[in-house]
Design an enzyme around this catalytic site. Sequence first.
Site, PDB file in Angstrom:
ATOM      1  N   GLY A 136       0.540  -1.055  -0.094  1.00  0.00           N
ATOM      2  CA  GLY A 136      -0.041  -0.145   0.226  1.00  0.00           C
ATOM      3  C   GLY A 136       0.809   0.759  -0.051  1.00  0.00           C
ATOM      4  O   GLY A 136       1.890   1.224  -0.378  1.00  0.00           O
TER       5      GLY A 136
ATOM      6  N   HIS B 295       3.627   2.053  -7.648  1.00  0.00           N
ATOM      7  CA  HIS B 295       2.821   0.380  -7.236  1.00  0.00           C
ATOM      8  C   HIS B 295       1.797   1.335  -9.011  1.00  0.00           C
ATOM      9  O   HIS B 295       1.298  -0.258  -9.961  1.00  0.00           O
ATOM     10  CB  HIS B 295       1.768   1.037  -6.115  1.00  0.00           C
ATOM     11  CG  HIS B 295       2.741   0.787  -5.561  1.00  0.00           C
ATOM     12  ND1 HIS B 295       3.362   2.017  -4.357  1.00  0.00           N
ATOM     13  CD2 HIS B 295       3.159  -0.465  -4.502  1.00  0.00           C
ATOM     14  CE1 HIS B 295       3.428   1.306  -3.451  1.00  0.00           C
ATOM     15  NE2 HIS B 295       3.724  -0.485  -3.950  1.00  0.00           N
TER      16      HIS B 295
ATOM     17  N   GLY C 239       8.293  -4.780  -8.923  1.00  0.00           N
ATOM     18  CA  GLY C 239       8.940  -3.983  -9.405  1.00  0.00           C
ATOM     19  C   GLY C 239      10.092  -4.475  -8.630  1.00  0.00           C
ATOM     20  O   GLY C 239      10.736  -5.050  -7.962  1.00  0.00           O
TER      21      GLY C 239
ATOM     22  N   SER D  14       9.560   5.529  -3.597  1.00  0.00           N
ATOM     23  CA  SER D  14       9.655   4.318  -2.255  1.00  0.00           C
ATOM     24  C   SER D  14       8.325   4.479  -1.210  1.00  0.00           C
ATOM     25  O   SER D  14       8.534   6.120  -1.175  1.00  0.00           O
ATOM     26  CB  SER D  14      10.374   4.003  -2.143  1.00  0.00           C
ATOM     27  OG  SER D  14      10.603   3.290  -0.684  1.00  0.00           O
TER      28      SER D  14
END
Lengths: 283, 283
Positions: free
Chosen positions: B31, B37, B147, B185
């Site tokens: 999350g 993402h 990733g 990140s």
Amino acid sequence: MKIIRSVDEMTRWARECRGRREKLALVPTMGYFHEGHLSLMRLGGERADRLVVSLFVNPTQFGPGEDLDTYPRDFDRDRQLAEGEGVDVLFAPTPEEIYPDGFQTRVAVSGLTDHLCGADRPGHFAGVTTVVCKLFNIVRPHCAVFGEKDFQQLAVIRRMVRDLNMDVEIIGHPIVRESDGLAMSSRNAYLASEDRESALSLSRAIARARQLVAGGLTDAGLLQEEITTFILSHPVTTIDYVTLVDCRTLEPVSRIDDHTLLALAVRIRDRVRLIDNGMLVES
Amino acid sequence: MKIIRSVDEMTRWARECRGRREKLALVPTMGYFHEGHLSLMRLGGERADRLVVSLFVNPTQFGPGEDLDTYPRDFDRDRQLAEGEGVDVLFAPTPEEIYPDGFQTRVAVSGLTDHLCGADRPGHFAGVTTVVCKLFNIVRPHCAVFGEKDFQQLAVIRRMVRDLNMDVEIIGHPIVRESDGLAMSSRNAYLASEDRESALSLSRAIARARQLVAGGLTDAGLLQEEITTFILSHPVTTIDYVTLVDCRTLEPVSRIDDHTLLALAVRIRDRVRLIDNGMLVES
């Protein structure tokens, strides 16, 4: 009956079955079939449309100094017996197929494996859970059948399946015994005929324990002493363990109740390791 | 977009999709979504008919003293962002759903996890492989997207999938960077603005290393010294590791070639741990 040696071919075959909406049953074995294996196959056959039996003497579940090299093997006999039971596929991969160069992954269950055989055989159950996880992913069965003789193995596999959310129904099959009571095992092939009486000490110990419990004995410590003495009264027996556990947690118990399992591991002439188990209160 | 909290409901939903022969993609996340993402989600969406994103801050991959409690969370924002990417299901289970009482199973990859983050964070990768194995069994995706910023994690997951014969295609996505080069990140949220320059030492170190290699440098030891000095020339930086590895094995190398990856883990004010990596010879 189809004999499959390669993981890719097994994966393809199973995928095609699922594509046809067929239910698959898997019976994982190390071969050298006896009536115990055959009854697992029959049960698997009843529960699914297609039956796969894996035959793999898994090196990673044998410890140093254990009987990997001498473990009994007879592929032709096994093939005929499986064919006789209506098995669709006998999956018999080589160790290189299952553990190719660079293999580095391990599936392990803790807690449940601290006692009984787990204490005597470090790494054994991690070898079992890792190979069973692989077999489940290769075959993707709807159900898999295991014998209750390896009671701890069955509990550990159920735990792995629940913990890792595997979509496989685990079916346990009651211990199959010779007419004289000896639990069937491929390792019985190691027994010299003159040691039969000693080998029978396990099943007789379970019967005796049930009598004592039916007679009112509830102190696990006392019963353990009784059973230990009884087994050692047979020639050439040594004890790996005589343990009373809760059948749900495999934790040792001090008082005997409806959930108490007597689990035994006994050596004959120090060479042949036999296991057996039974609930003490018949339900 | 459907939000699913329970493992059983997620399993049912995914099973129905497979029943309709739909291809499923899974993007596992913790999350606090950023552009990285979202690009994983876009790639997943392109590769399948249905897209599941899991959102689970996995306690077992955090070590004692790590940032489990303070890890950034914003469910409403994440939900909106996922919805905007056309995600079909946001799977956001509670820790109790994933690790119910009695949970005892662990999936671990050895070897690959000895170096880099594995050396600094014992147990971290076992936490990752165990939860990813569970997510794969719950969702049964045809493909899953990860990733490349977590390069070692990607290699470890590929190894697990191969070793355990999991029927999932693992897709890596290149590192997504801010306009100034900082690898995206969720932990960048910890960075104070005055420390930005120091945080940029990682991506700049990779660019500098590529220049030196393009200039003919092949001695890994020398390059490692160069890069270490370069990073430490930035204020408030401390180094967890500066390592040159073979991208296939993650083993440290002494000479630089087409397979050499520079992997970095650097702390800012000892508090914020940043990682980055890059191949040294652009293919």
